[in-house]
Design a protein around this motif. Sequence first.
Motif, mmCIF file in Angstrom:
data_model
loop_
_atom_site.group_PDB
_atom_site.id
_atom_site.type_symbol
_atom_site.label_atom_id
_atom_site.label_comp_id
_atom_site.label_asym_id
_atom_site.label_seq_id
_atom_site.Cartn_x
_atom_site.Cartn_y
_atom_site.Cartn_z
ATOM 1 N N THR A 79 6.344 4.079 -4.477
ATOM 2 C CA THR A 79 6.315 3.140 -3.795
ATOM 3 C C THR A 79 7.011 3.252 -2.461
ATOM 4 N N ILE A 80 8.383 3.441 -2.395
ATOM 5 C CA ILE A 80 9.127 3.982 -1.216
ATOM 6 C C ILE A 80 8.588 5.174 -0.516
ATOM 7 N N LEU A 81 7.942 6.109 -1.195
ATOM 8 C CA LEU A 81 7.431 7.346 -0.547
ATOM 9 C C LEU A 81 6.041 6.584 0.361
ATOM 10 N N PHE A 82 5.303 5.938 -0.516
ATOM 11 C CA PHE A 82 4.121 5.339 0.278
ATOM 12 C C PHE A 82 4.362 4.525 1.544
ATOM 13 N N PHE A 83 5.428 3.730 1.413
ATOM 14 C CA PHE A 83 5.585 2.990 2.754
ATOM 15 C C PHE A 83 6.402 3.994 3.772
ATOM 16 N N GLY A 84 7.333 4.893 3.230
ATOM 17 C CA GLY A 84 7.862 5.617 4.022
ATOM 18 C C GLY A 84 6.749 6.673 5.122
ATOM 19 N N PHE A 85 5.846 7.130 4.176
ATOM 20 C CA PHE A 85 4.963 7.915 5.106
ATOM 21 C C PHE A 85 3.881 7.368 5.594
ATOM 22 N N GLY A 86 3.591 6.021 5.378
ATOM 23 C CA GLY A 86 2.966 5.179 6.167
ATOM 24 C C GLY A 86 3.499 5.074 7.443
ATOM 25 N N LEU A 87 4.877 4.568 7.604
ATOM 26 C CA LEU A 87 5.531 4.268 8.756
ATOM 27 C C LEU A 87 5.498 5.530 9.594
ATOM 28 N N TRP A 88 5.797 6.705 8.818
ATOM 29 C CA TRP A 88 6.100 8.128 9.535
ATOM 30 C C TRP A 88 4.658 8.238 10.417
ATOM 31 N N SER A 89 3.380 8.158 9.642
ATOM 32 C CA SER A 89 2.302 8.458 10.204
ATOM 33 C C SER A 89 1.886 7.534 11.284
ATOM 34 N N LEU A 90 2.186 6.169 11.169
ATOM 35 C CA LEU A 90 2.074 5.212 12.402
ATOM 36 C C LEU A 90 2.861 5.721 13.597
ATOM 37 N N TRP A 91 4.190 6.139 13.302
ATOM 38 C CA TRP A 91 4.968 6.461 14.267
ATOM 39 C C TRP A 91 4.305 7.862 15.284
ATOM 40 N N ASP A 92 3.906 8.839 14.156
ATOM 41 C CA ASP A 92 3.443 9.994 14.829
ATOM 42 C C ASP A 92 1.855 9.510 15.569
#
Length: 231
Positions: A79-92
Amino acid sequence: MENMTSVAQGFTKSLAMTVLSEIGDKTFFAAAILAMRHPRRLVLSGCLSALIVMTILSASVGWAAPNLISPAWTHHISTILFFGFGLWSLWDGFNDKGEAEELAEVEAKLDADWKANTGTAKAGSKDSDELKKQRRTFLSQFFSPILLKAFSITFFGEWGDKSQIATIGLAADENPFGVVMGGIVGHALCTTAAVIGGKTLASQISEKIVALSGGALFIVFGIQSFLSTVE
């Protein structure tokens, strides 16, 4: 019936995640550029083989994780990974340096490698080349330097990448068989598009839109995982 549903869910999630993660990725650009300089079938075979191996390895790690760690912990980490990668992709997506610059960076790296290999090849004599052709076996033709180059560039380019870690997390939370099949189909679609479309297709892709779409998808996966119960 329930098992088929879990396979379909894992397949759908993996397919969507793979397509949105790989389109406009560095390995996508690399496949497009390599296909302009070498036979497409060898480039496609090398790149796709590397991605299939990477998908199976990643899904295997994700499948084994619940047996090594508590299922509850595995679920929370995913769950944490999904949220983390979601924020990472949005930042990118919001801080995107531009697909043109990304494409130029990959092309420059491949150009340097191409020139180095060309210089080495010119040092050999024509007689030596003819002798090598005569001695070339079926296996050496199949596992050509071009295929191995495409395989190695793609494999090491994906190693530790966001999509690899996301596949591990997805396989830990979903049916691993569905995740593998969805990942393979997604990679096949993206790599085939890159090889056939070439540099023109790669240069016309809006990496910002892809990154924002991928980020939104990861956030949705995170919310779904957060709201679901651990079996």
